[in-house]
Design a protein around this motif. Structure first.
Motif, short mmCIF file in Angstrom:
data_model
loop_
_atom_site.label_atom_id
_atom_site.label_comp_id
_atom_site.label_asym_id
_atom_site.label_seq_id
_atom_site.Cartn_x
_atom_site.Cartn_y
_atom_site.Cartn_z
N ALA A 15 49.62 30.63 28.74
CA ALA A 15 48.17 30.50 28.71
C ALA A 15 47.58 31.43 27.66
O ALA A 15 48.06 32.55 27.47
CB ALA A 15 47.60 30.82 30.09
N THR A 34 45.22 34.13 26.37
CA THR A 34 44.49 35.22 27.00
C THR A 34 43.42 35.81 26.10
O THR A 34 42.43 36.36 26.57
CB THR A 34 45.43 36.36 27.43
N HIS A 81 33.95 32.64 30.07
CA HIS A 81 34.75 33.48 29.18
C HIS A 81 34.10 34.86 29.01
O HIS A 81 32.88 34.99 29.13
CB HIS A 81 34.91 32.82 27.80
N PRO A 95 41.22 28.09 30.45
CA PRO A 95 40.86 29.00 31.54
C PRO A 95 40.11 30.20 30.95
O PRO A 95 40.23 30.48 29.75
CB PRO A 95 42.22 29.43 32.10
N CYS A 138 39.03 33.47 29.32
CA CYS A 138 39.81 34.42 28.53
C CYS A 138 38.87 35.31 27.73
O CYS A 138 37.66 35.14 27.76
CB CYS A 138 40.79 33.68 27.61
#
Length: 133
Positions: free
Chosen positions: A3, A5, A70, A46, A48
């Motif tokens: 993922a 980051t 975010h 997702p 980050c």
């Protein structure tokens, strides 16, 4: 696939450059996005850490990305410049932003609201000196 980051986002008028890494620092995404595809791209990710060089339009993008969940950090361009490793281009800038945003000693700029930004407009200074700016 790991993922993402951390993302470095180099903003421009029409084409934005993205450089994203995972927790280990491995490059996961490095691509250009047209303005209309920036928000759909970040909606799919997702939450980050997103780094952007501070400028007038960066505050708008910061607010938009924060609304998607975010964590956005704005940095003065002069503080990002030392992290550029090769020729000055959008891809190198995005990579430098991505690296700079993770530094512990980096100084960040607060995201301004639309009202705060409008207060700094030249028209405000000339036509409405009583606005309290």
């Amino acid at each position: 696939m790991q993922a993402v980051t951390t993302i470095g986002l180099d903003i421009a008028k029409s084409v934005f450059q993205i450089h994203g890494v995972d927790a280990a620092g491995n490059v996961i995404v490095r691509r250009q996005l047209k303005r209309r595809y920036v928000l759909p791209f970040f909606q799919k990710l997702p939450p980050c850490l997103v780094g952007i060089e501070a400028c007038a339009s960066s505050h708008h993008w910061s607010r938009e990305l924060q609304a998607l969940g975010h964590m956005v950090r704005l940095m003065p361009p002069a503080y990002v410049k030392p992290y550029v490793k090769r020729h000055k281009n959008d891809a190198a800038d995005a990579e430098a932003i991505c690296e700079a945003v993770t530094r512990a000693n980096m100084r960040f700029v607060a995201t301004k609201t639309p009202e705060q930004q409008s207060c700094y407009a030249p028209v405000c200074w000339l036509s409405a000196p009583s606005c309290g700016c």
